[in-house]
Design a protein around this motif. Structure first.
Motif, short mmCIF file in Angstrom:
data_model
loop_
_atom_site.label_atom_id
_atom_site.label_comp_id
_atom_site.label_asym_id
_atom_site.label_seq_id
_atom_site.Cartn_x
_atom_site.Cartn_y
_atom_site.Cartn_z
N LYS A 131 0.80 -1.03 0.01
CA LYS A 131 -0.18 -0.01 -0.08
C LYS A 131 0.86 1.41 0.02
N GLN A 132 1.89 1.22 0.79
CA GLN A 132 2.84 2.50 0.98
C GLN A 132 3.60 2.57 -0.47
N GLN A 133 3.90 1.52 -0.94
CA GLN A 133 4.94 1.50 -2.28
C GLN A 133 3.92 2.06 -3.41
N ILE A 134 2.54 1.73 -3.40
CA ILE A 134 1.53 2.25 -4.57
C ILE A 134 1.38 3.44 -4.28
N HIS A 135 1.48 4.00 -3.13
CA HIS A 135 1.04 5.59 -2.63
C HIS A 135 2.31 6.40 -3.18
N GLN A 136 3.63 5.75 -3.03
CA GLN A 136 4.69 6.35 -3.31
C GLN A 136 4.80 6.65 -4.70
N THR A 137 4.60 5.26 -5.50
CA THR A 137 4.61 5.46 -7.24
C THR A 137 3.45 6.42 -7.45
N ASN A 138 2.52 6.34 -6.99
CA ASN A 138 1.17 7.18 -7.47
C ASN A 138 1.63 8.80 -7.11
N ASN A 139 2.49 9.05 -6.26
CA ASN A 139 2.75 10.39 -6.18
C ASN A 139 4.22 10.80 -6.54
N GLY A 140 4.65 9.84 -7.22
CA GLY A 140 6.23 10.19 -7.82
C GLY A 140 7.41 10.37 -6.99
N THR A 141 7.18 9.46 -5.93
CA THR A 141 8.20 9.64 -4.84
C THR A 141 8.91 8.24 -5.04
N SER A 142 8.70 7.28 -5.63
CA SER A 142 9.49 6.24 -5.79
C SER A 142 9.44 5.64 -7.13
N GLY A 143 10.18 4.56 -7.41
CA GLY A 143 10.11 4.05 -8.87
C GLY A 143 11.45 4.26 -9.60
N THR A 144 11.42 4.03 -10.87
CA THR A 144 12.67 4.11 -11.77
C THR A 144 12.53 5.20 -12.71
N LEU A 145 13.65 6.03 -12.62
CA LEU A 145 13.63 7.20 -13.74
C LEU A 145 14.91 6.62 -14.84
N LEU A 184 6.48 10.02 -11.51
CA LEU A 184 7.77 10.00 -11.02
C LEU A 184 8.20 11.09 -12.21
N THR A 185 8.17 10.78 -13.49
CA THR A 185 8.37 11.74 -14.74
C THR A 185 8.07 12.94 -14.61
N LYS A 186 6.71 13.16 -14.23
CA LYS A 186 6.11 14.75 -14.06
C LYS A 186 6.88 15.36 -12.79
N ARG A 187 7.25 14.60 -11.79
CA ARG A 187 7.69 15.12 -10.66
C ARG A 187 9.28 15.59 -11.21
N VAL A 188 9.90 14.84 -11.79
CA VAL A 188 11.27 15.20 -12.24
C VAL A 188 11.27 16.33 -13.23
N ILE A 189 10.28 16.32 -14.15
CA ILE A 189 10.27 17.58 -15.11
C ILE A 189 10.05 19.03 -14.32
N LYS A 190 8.97 18.98 -13.22
CA LYS A 190 8.73 20.00 -12.53
C LYS A 190 10.11 20.08 -11.56
N LEU A 191 11.08 19.43 -11.22
CA LEU A 191 12.12 19.51 -10.47
C LEU A 191 13.07 20.52 -11.25
N PHE A 192 13.07 20.12 -12.63
CA PHE A 192 14.20 20.51 -13.59
C PHE A 192 13.73 22.10 -13.91
N ASN A 193 12.35 22.21 -13.89
CA ASN A 193 11.85 23.79 -14.31
C ASN A 193 12.15 24.62 -13.17
N HIS A 194 12.24 24.26 -12.07
CA HIS A 194 12.45 24.91 -10.73
C HIS A 194 13.78 25.12 -10.31
N SER A 195 14.77 24.61 -11.24
CA SER A 195 16.17 24.57 -10.76
C SER A 195 16.62 25.57 -11.57
#
Length: 290
Positions: free
Chosen positions: A79-93, A276-287
């Protein structure tokens, strides 16, 4: 057998009383007792036995307790892993990276990603701009950091850093080393080392200035161009960040606004992006990389 039954069983085993377990589970005693009866019928064994001080586990109940804990733990982790994946806080980039951007990216957005989200795995594919764009189209990477110019058909992009071209030469070239900044005319009668991907840009500029350039060396890698300059074969024309990484001699900025290159983060336009990909794009946009 379901997770609710397993959780209830574990609470009863800890409390040794149905009444106190029911209070802890915010339920009434009769439905809780019924749950345990159903569980015992499914397992075809007694899990509890009554004593003068309440209830305790039977030997079968003690064995079942070990497995119940494992099953509940696995379910909670899932359940925790699914939540993290859905929120882009875990997985493989899976990200493509040109060599000249490595130091900039590793000490910037990617380091922030791994610092803030330790459950994210980063798989880096290295190559030149054209190879990485092909990998995007093939679906083997999610994102790529490439250098302009390139064919952007089918791609979305965000600019990370714009930089000017510089001239690198050995210390034996007095004309170049006498200038802190150069103009196009300073390069008019010099042996040039051409990094081919900028050939169209350079030729167009020289043509507008009425200059017929002499390319002593043409190559497909900026690092090769720098090596040729180090050996005294001519003046290498490369982006500033590449010169910073690989040049062994001082280099001069070329004062020509059109002679610039931009690091771009690119991804496929028609692809549904995972969190996760969306989160990374947002991270780059704010860097801030400039």
């Amino acid at each position: 057998m379901n997770l609710k039954q397993l959780h209830s069983f574990l609470v009863i085993a800890e409390e040794h009383q149905i009444t106190s377990a029911a209070k802890r589970l915010y339920t009434a005693q009769p439905p809780l007792s019924y749950q345990m009866k159903q569980l015992e019928e499914e397992l075809d064994t007694k899990l509890f036995q009554r004593t003068a001080h309440g209830i305790k586990l039977t030997p079968a109940g003690t064995t079942f307790q070990k497995y119940a804990r494992q099953l509940v733990s696995i379910a909670n982790n899932a359940k925790q892993q699914i939540h993290q994946t859905n929120n882009g806080t875990s997985g493989t980039l899976k990200i493509g990276l040109i060599s000249s951007a490595g130091q900039i990216i590793m000490t910037g957005p990617l380091s922030k990603l791994t610092d803030n989200y330790p459950l994210v795995n980063v798989e880096i594919t290295e190559g030149n701009t054209y190879e990485l764009i092909q990998a995007l189209h093939a679906g083997t990477i999610n994102l790529a950091i490439v250098r302009s110019p390139f064919n952007a058909v089918g791609l979305q992009q965000t600019s990370l850093m714009e930089e000017q071209m510089v001239a690198i030469s050995s210390t034996t070239n007095p004309t170049i080393n006498a200038h802190q900044h150069l103009t196009i005319n300073d390069l008019a009668h010099q042996p040039l080392i051409l990094y081919r991907r900028f050939e169209a840009l350079f030729n167009d500029t020289f043509r507008r200035h009425g200059i017929d350039p002499f390319y002593a060396v043409k190559c497909d890698d900026a690092r090769t161009a720098i090596l040729a300059a180090d050996s005294g074969m001519g003046i290498a024309l490369v982006p500033h960040s590449i010169a910073t990484l690989y040049a062994n001699h001082p280099f001069q900025i070329i004062n020509e606004p059109s002679w610039s290159s931009t690091l771009q983060l690119v991804w496929m336009k028609e692809t549904t992006l995972d969190p996760l990909t969306k989160r990374v794009i947002k991270l780059f946009n704010h860097s801030q990389m400039n």
